[in-house]
Scaffold this active site. Structure first.
Site, PDB file in Angstrom:
ATOM      1  CG  HIS A 198       2.375   3.707   2.056  1.00  0.00           C
ATOM      2  ND1 HIS A 198       3.380   3.029   1.433  1.00  0.00           N
ATOM      3  CD2 HIS A 198       1.289   3.533   1.274  1.00  0.00           C
ATOM      4  CE1 HIS A 198       2.919   2.467   0.327  1.00  0.00           C
ATOM      5  NE2 HIS A 198       1.662   2.760   0.212  1.00  0.00           N
ATOM      6  NE  ARG A 304      -1.375   0.665   0.444  1.00  0.00           N
ATOM      7  CZ  ARG A 304      -2.457   1.461   0.565  1.00  0.00           C
ATOM      8  NH1 ARG A 304      -3.255   1.336   1.613  1.00  0.00           N
ATOM      9  NH2 ARG A 304      -2.711   2.376  -0.338  1.00  0.00           N
ATOM     10  NE  ARG A 340       0.267  -3.373  -2.890  1.00  0.00           N
ATOM     11  CZ  ARG A 340       0.241  -2.055  -2.661  1.00  0.00           C
ATOM     12  NH1 ARG A 340      -0.316  -1.230  -3.521  1.00  0.00           N
ATOM     13  NH2 ARG A 340       0.752  -1.562  -1.562  1.00  0.00           N
ATOM     14  CB  CYS A 508      -7.435   0.577  -5.039  1.00  0.00           C
ATOM     15  SG  CYS A 508      -5.914   0.240  -5.899  1.00  0.00           S
TER      16      CYS A 508
HETATM   17  C1  PEP Z   1      -1.418   3.341  -5.333  1.00  0.00           C
HETATM   18  O1  PEP Z   1      -0.258   3.430  -5.728  1.00  0.00           O
HETATM   19  O2  PEP Z   1      -2.342   4.098  -5.719  1.00  0.00           O
HETATM   20  C2  PEP Z   1      -1.806   2.310  -4.351  1.00  0.00           C
HETATM   21  C3  PEP Z   1      -3.063   2.062  -4.053  1.00  0.00           C
HETATM   22  O3  PEP Z   1      -0.821   1.644  -3.730  1.00  0.00           O
HETATM   23  P1  PEP Z   1       0.145   2.255  -2.599  1.00  0.00           P
HETATM   24  O4  PEP Z   1      -0.489   3.518  -2.073  1.00  0.00           O
HETATM   25  O5  PEP Z   1       0.266   1.186  -1.575  1.00  0.00           O
HETATM   26  O6  PEP Z   1       1.408   2.510  -3.357  1.00  0.00           O
HETATM   27 MG    MG Z   2       1.258   1.924  -5.361  1.00  0.00          MG
END
Ligand code: PEP
Ligand code: MG
Length: 589
Positions: A198, A304, A340, A508
Site C-alpha cells: 500500500h 479505500r 469499499r 482495480c
Molecule cells: C487488490 O487487492 O488488488 C486491491 C485493489 O485492493 P488493495 O490493494 O487495497 O488490497
Molecule cells: Mg485487496
C-alpha cells in the site's frame, strides 16, 4: 573511490523501481516500529509547545497502563508489577527532565527526544553484567513505543518534513505517508516492500519516486547525506559527484511528457478498432478526484475507506464518514463512486497484537472483521446509506470468499436501511459489489454473480493468495508473478463469468495501472480499468495505440504459454514489433 579530497565516496546501489521519477535530495532516516518518525529541528519559540506535547503523551501513556491494569481485573501479579514499574518510569523525575532537556537544548521534536534518551538508557542497561537489570531493557523499549504511539495519537498537525527529503527506512508504512500530509518527500528508498504494498500504491499516487529491495542499505545512509533516486531504473546514487548530478538532472528534464497522445480527456478511451475502455480512479483520500478527472477518470472505481482510519487515527464517527462520502460524491459530480468498506485487520484497530494473528493476511480482516464487529460495520453502513441519497454511490465488500457473506451483508443493509427510513432519514439504493481477490471467490465467480451486482478484480491480493507469495515481502518478490499462467487464467475466467452473468467487472489492482499489462487485460476482455490518478494518462496512451484484435490475439497466445518467463518475452516481443513508438513515452515496466 574518493573522487575529490574531503568528499564522501559516490556509491551506486541497485534495487527495484516501484514508483517512477527521478529525485535528488537529502536523506531523512525513519525510526520507530508501529509509528514511524524522524528528527525535526524546531525553533526556540516552539520548545514550550513541544514540551507540552510530550507531557500530554506521557499522561496518555500512563492512563493507558492504568486502564489496562483496571480492565484486566484479576491481572496476574507479575504482569501487574511490570505495569506498575512502567508507571514508575513514566513518573521518574530524572527521566522526565532528561526528555525535556533534550527538547530544549537540542531543539528537536518530542519523538526524537524520546528516542535519544531511551536509546541511552537501553545502551546502559544492555551493557550491565546483572541479567535482571539487562532484562529491563525490554521494558524501556516497551515504554518508548507506548510514548511514541501516544505522540502520534495526539498529533493534529502533520509532521514537518524539509523540502527535498528522501525518506530512508527498512520498510515504509502507509500511515507514515498519510501522517506527513502535504509534506511530500522527494523520494523514498527502502530495504523491503513490493510493488503492490500500500505504501508504494500511495507513492505512485503522490508521484513520489521510490526504489525498494536495497538490502542492508540503511547502515550506509546518514541523515543529511545527498542521494539521487532513479525510480525508472531502480538505482540510487549516494553522495553523487557534480557530474553525476548533472547527468541525472538532464535525464529528469528529458523524461517523456506523458500526455503527448492525449487530447480531450472527457472523450472515452478507445482502442484503434473502437473498443471503449472505461477508466476510473483508485483513491486513498477524499480530495483527489479533481486531479484524477483532469487525467480522464470517469468515476471512482475504488475508494479505500480504511484511509479514513489512517486520517483520524481511529474508526471515524458516522458523521465523519458521511462527510467524507458526500465529499467524494460531490467531487465526482454524477460519476459513480465505489466505496469499499474498511479493509483492515484486527491488529490495526485493537492496538494490541493478537497471538492468533501471526499471519494477518489470512486472519480476521476485511469483510470477516466487519461481520464479526457489527457495531462499526453498522455505523459504516449507516453513513454509506445516508450518503447514497446524494448520488450514485456503490458499496464494495473486501476479502469475500463465500456467497453467504454477501447475503449476510444484504440482510444487514436491509435492516439498517429500514431503521433509517423509519426515522424519516432519506437513503438511496446503492449497488453492492465485491472484490474478487481471494481464489475461492474467483473460482465461485458464477455463484457470486447471483449475489453481487458487480465485481472489482483485485489483482494485488489475488496474486498473493494464488501464488502464496506475500505482496509485502521482498524475499518472495520473485514468486509474486503477475504473469503466472494461473493468474492470467483466473483473471480471464472472472472476466468471462462477469460477462456471462451481465455483471460489470472492473480490474482495480495495480496491474490495471501498468502499461505493460494493459494490452493483455484488454485482450482478455477487460472493459473497465481502475487505477491511481498518475497512471491514467499513460494507460490511455496504450489503449489508444493498440487494436483490440491484436490484444486479443496476444492474450490468447499468452494464455497458452506454460511459464511466466515465456509470457513476458512474448509481450516484450509484441511491444517491440507493434508498439515500438510507445516505448519512449509509456514507461512500460
Ligand atoms: C487488490 O487487492 O488488488 C486491491 C485493489 O485492493 P488493495 O490493494 O487495497 O488490497
Ligand atoms: Mg485487496
Amino acid at each position: 573511490m574518493n573522487d575529490r579530497p574531503g568528499r564522501k565516496n559516490q556509491i551506486r546501489y541497485t534495487g527495484r523501481a516501484v514508483s517512477r521519477g527521478i529525485a535528488i535530495g537529502q536523506i531523512v532516516s525513519l525510526y520507530g516500529d508501529k509509528r514511524q518518525f524522524f528528527r525535526v529541528s524546531i525553533d526556540k519559540d516552539s520548545v514550550s509547545k513541544e514540551i507540552r506535547r510530550l507531557r500530554v503523551a506521557l499522561s496518555v501513556a500512563k492512563n493507558q497502563i492504568r486502564s489496562l491494569i483496571r480492565s484486566e481485573g484479576t491481572l496476574n501479579p507479575i504482569a501487574e508489577s511490570i505495569l506498575d514499574t512502567h508507571i514508575l518510569v513514566l513518573e521518574d523525575r530524572s527521566f522526565l527532565s532528561a526528555l525535556e532537556e533534550a527538547i530544549e537544548i537540542d531543539q528537536v521534536n518530542a519523538e526524537w527526544a524520546v528516542k535519544t534518551i531511551t536509546d541511552s538508557y537501553l545502551i546502559r542497561y544492555r551493557s550491565l553484567e546483572d541479567p535482571n537489570i539487562r532484562e529491563k531493557a525490554a521494558d524501556i523499549q516497551d515504554i518508548a513505543d507506548r510514548i511514541q504511539a501516544a505522540l502520534g495519537q495526539r498529533r493534529r498537525t502533520p509532521m514537518r518534513l524539509p523540502v527535498g527529503s528522501v525518506l530512508a527506512a527498512k520498510e515504509i508504512r502507509p500511515s507514515t505517508l498519510i501522517e506527513l500530509g502535504d509534506y511530500r518527500p522527494a523520494a523514498i528508498v527502502t530495504e523491503h516492500g513490493g510493488w503492490t504494498s500500500h505504501s508504494y500504491i500511495l507513492a505512485r499516487e503522490f508521484s513520489i519516486p521510490a526504489v525498494t529491495g536495497l538490502r542492508k542499505i540503511l547502515r550506509h545512509l546518514h541523515n543529511g547525506d545527498r542521494i539521487i533516486v532513479d525510480g525508472y531504473r531502480g538505482e540510487v546514487v549516494l553522495n553523487p559527484n557534480p557530474e553525476t548530478e548533472k547527468s541525472y538532472r538532464e535525464r529528469e528534464r528529458r523524461q517523456p511528457v506523458t500526455n503527448k497522445f492525449t487530447k480531450d480527456m472527457t472523450v472515452p478511451a478507445r482502442t484503434l478498432d473502437g473498443r471503449v475502455i472505461r477508466l476510473s480512479a483508485n483513491l486513498d483520500s477524499v480530495n483527489q478526484f479533481a486531479a484524477a478527472k483532469r487525467s480522464g477518470a470517469n468515476g471512482i472505481g475504488l475508494f479505500r475507506s480504511e484511509s479514513l482510519i489512517g486520517r483520524f487515527g481511529r474508526y471515524p464517527t458516522e458523521a465523519q464518514q458521511y462527510e467524507a462520502y458526500t465529499t467524494l460524491l460531490r467531487s465526482a459530480a454524477g460519476h459513480s463512486v465505489n466505496i469499499r468498506t474498511f479493509d483492515i485487520g484486527i491488529g490495526q484497530v485493537s492496538g494490541r497484537s493478537d497471538d492468533r494473528e501471526r499471519n494477518p493476511a489470512l486472519g480476521l480482516r476485511g469483510i470477516r472483521l466487519s461481520l464479526s464487529y457489527r457495531k462499526e460495520f453498522v455505523r459504516q453502513l449507516q453513513a454509506l446509506l445516508r450518503a447514497s441519497a446524494q448520488g450514485p454511490l456503490n458499496i464494495v465488500l473486501p476479502m469475500v470468499s463465500d456467497p453467504g457473506e454477501v447475503r449476510d451483508v444484504r440482510g444487514i443493509v436491509q435492516e439498517v436501511g429500514g431503521t433509517l427510513r423509519s426515522r424519516g432519514i432519506e437513503i438511496g439504493e446503492p449497488k453492492i459489489g465485491i472484490m474478487i481477490e481471494v481464489p475461492a471467490a474467483a473460482i465461485m465467480a458464477n455463484e457470486l454473480s447471483s449475489e453481487a451486482d458487480f465485481f472489482c478484480l483485485g489483482t494485488n491480493d489475488l496474486i498473493q493468495y494464488l501464488l502464496a507469495a506475500d505482496r509485502d515481502n521482498e524475499n518472495v518478490a520473485n514468486w509474486y508473478q503477475s504473469l503466472h499462467p494461473a493468474v492470467l487464467r483466473t483473471v480471464r475466467d472472472v472476466i468471462i463469468a462477469g460477462r456471462e452473468a451481465d455483471r460489470p467487472v472492473s480490474v482495480c489492482g495495480e496491474m490495471a495501472g501498468s502499461p505493460f499489462y494493459v494490452p493483455l487485460l484488454i485482450g482478455m476482455g477487460a472493459e473497465e480499468l481502475s487505477m491511481n490518478a498518475n497512471s491514467l494518462q499513460v494507460v490511455r496512451q496504450v489503449i489508444e495505440s493498440i487494436a483490440f484484435e491484436e490484444a486479443e490475439a496476444l492474450a490468447l497466445e499468452s494464455l497458452n504459454l506454460p511459464t511466466p518467463g515465456l509470457i513476458e518475452s512474448r509481450i516484450r516481443e509484441e511491444i517491440q514489433v507493434k508498439w515500438e513508438h510507445l516505448l519512449q513515452g509509456a514507461g512500460w515496466k
